[in-house]
Scaffold this motif. Structure first.
Motif: not given
Lengths: 266, 290
Positions: B105, B108-109, B112, B161
């Motif tokens: 989780d 995820f950022g 991406n 991120m």
């Protein structure tokens, strides 16, 4: 956007239509549906549409709402109309390769277009002016005779109430989750079909989890207030038949009769 | 140097419908690089709408949003990669968790961002360490964690991120006092360490007095003031009139002032109050004990 969905939405007000008994409104809507599909001539269709416009005018809602309810179904309307043009025998007006367009086809297409439009607007009049609670209450009362056949009328009505209640909540929740995942760089607009299908997972998982959580909390809250199903349950707002309800019902029956008579005479 | 700037930013919800409402009304402000800025305002004052413009989730109805001096909606298209440079942590971010493990989780950022696997791993581990998430917890399902732990995982997911600006919408909402302090401590530590620009939306003057350097006060969609914290609190009368609570300690001191026990006006944290009171007592002590 998800927010544009108006189907099933309720717009509070105090017009004559708003104050009618929900049971009568449901029956009148059913009568109207029969009316619009029974109508087969120009005059009878006109009578049915006049009935619809009259009831819409009595709701005191803005006409733009009527257009908004139709917006999402425009593609369906067009497809229905086009298909009808081609599938009726009759006098040929012109010919495109093997497809012939007949007068009967055009007439039927126009009728079908009016019928479907009227159907959607007609049911919108019901949902726009009746709160979900009244609506399900009305359905419960109307289906009450089925209890004899052990049909779970109360449970069905309760399920509908809950479902309707949670539509806006879940729409709001979905929008929030979409924004949150976008903020983490999720991309829902680009990529192959497979990538885009995969991109839905970060929305669906949190949405399901929150729906289950809400269901659990709701069940607990209902139990805390001693909810035990429909047995012996009374209503805070008793439905009472008022003279206006009878008048409204009588008017719709007269319109239905008129439509049938016009059809027979032609 | 200014990192974020708005020029006459206006946002109208439901334009052209009966539900039309102006949420942000002609707001022009400049946020300097570095430091913590608190954004406060009562419910519906437009603070959440305002922050969603900073990473381009909402497009202004009129006006401009500038990031590092460039319009983020140049040519009607959002600046590429903006969402990785301006991180936004929504209210109750734990509701956006979806992966099978905490590790995935948080990743995820960064995933991406199309970073190499090694870099992603490095970032996840570093951010997790900052939040006290150990390797055993990284392999757990996020749904097994407690509320406070979920919150930290969700915030870590945005921080991984490594955005230049990070915005938090009510990061401590619904947490107990200890959880609140922990979250604010981590944010403060992270900001001071990395020099990242932090914006925190809150309706608690108490929390903002403790962590923020500057305050943006919103009222009915317009900017009321944007100034250092002590300056904002000198307008405490107007702020309470807006329906915001001035910190308890500030209220106690203004009451003391009415009783003619004069202290410095700008007391808004418990720590400075302790100092003022001990100073006062030692001064009084010189005149003889009571």
């Amino acid at each position: 956007m998800l927010k544009d969905i108006t189907i099933g939405q309720y717009f509070p007000g105090n017009s004559i239509v708003h104050r009618l008994d929900a049971r009568f409104k449901i029956i009148i809507t059913l009568i109207f549906i029969v009316m619009i599909f029974a109508a087969n001539t120009v005059w009878s269709v006109a009578a049915a549409v006049a009935f619809l416009l009259l009831s819409y005018a009595l709701t005191a809602l803005s006409p733009s709402l009527m257009l908004r309810s139709l917006k999402p179904v425009i593609p369906v309307l067009i497809v229905t109309a086009v298909i009808n043009v081609f599938f009726f025998e009759g006098e040929e007006i012109f010919r495109l390769w093997i497809i012939s367009v007949t007068d009967e086809g055009v007439k039927n297409a126009v009728f079908m277009l009016i019928r479907v439009t009227a159907l959607i607007v007609g049911s919108s009049v019901l949902t726009y002016t009746t709160s979900p609670i009244e609506l399900t209450g009305g359905i419960e009362k109307l289906l009450a005779p089925l209890k004899v056949l052990k049909f779970p009328v109360h449970e069905l009505a309760m399920m509908m109430t809950i479902a309707l209640r949670f539509i806006p909540t879940l729409i709001e929740e979905t929008e929030k989750i979409i924004s949150a995942q976008k903020a983490r760089g999720a991309d829902f607009e680009h990529g192959s079909l497979r990538e885009r299908a995969k991109a839905v997972i970060p929305i669906l998982v949190p949405l399901f989890i929150s729906a289950f959580r809400r269901a659990e909390e709701l069940a607990l809250a209902m139990e805390c207030r001693c909810y035990r199903g429909g047995e012996g349950r009374t209503r805070m707002k008793q439905m009472k038949v008022k003279p206006a309800d009878i008048v409204a019902l009588a008017v719709s029956v007269i319109f239905l009769a008129a439509v049938i008579v016009i059809d027979i005479l032609n | 140097m200014s990192i974020l700037q708005t020029e006459n930013l206006t946002y109208v919800y439901g334009k052209g419908t009966p539900f039309e409402r102006t949420a942000v009304d002609n707001v022009s402000l400049t946020i300097e690089k570095g430091g913590i800025t608190g954004i406060i305002g009562h419910t519906g004052s437009g603070k959440s709408t305002l922050i969603q413009h900073f990473n381009g989730l909402l497009k202004p109805s009129s006006g401009r949003v500038l990031f590092n001096g460039e319009d983020i909606w140049e040519n009607g298209k959002i600046m590429p990669g903006l969402r990785f440079r301006v991180g936004l942590v929504f209210q109750y971010p734990e509701y956006q968790l979806f992966e099978e493990t905490v590790y995935r989780d948080i990743a995820f950022g960064p995933g991406n961002m199309k970073l190499p696997e090694k870099e992603i791993r490095e970032r996840v581990l570093e951010t997790a360490a900052l939040f006290g998430i150990d390797s055993a917890m990284l392999e757990k399902s996020p749904f097994e964690l407690s509320g406070g732990q979920k919150r930290r995982v969700a915030i870590a997911g945005v921080m991984a991120m490594r955005p230049e600006v990070i915005i938090f919408d009510e990061p401590a909402a619904g947490l107990d006092p200890r959880g609140r302090r922990e979250v604010f401590d981590i944010i403060e530590k992270y900001c001071r360490k990395t020099g990242c620009t932090v914006l925190i939306v809150s309706h608690s003057m108490e929390d903002m007095a403790a962590v923020a350097d500057r305050l943006i006060v919103m009222n009915h969609g317009s900017l009321f003031c944007h100034c250092p914290v002590n300056e904002a609190f000198s307008k405490s009368g107007e702020i309470s009139a807006m329906g915001l609570d001035v910190p308890q300690i500030t209220r106690v001191f203004s009451m003391l002032k009415k009783e003619n026990i004069i202290f410095d006006d700008e007391v808004y944290t418990v720590d400075s109050a302790v100092k003022q009171i001990t100073d006062y007592l030692s001064r009084k002590g010189g005149e003889g004990r009571c």
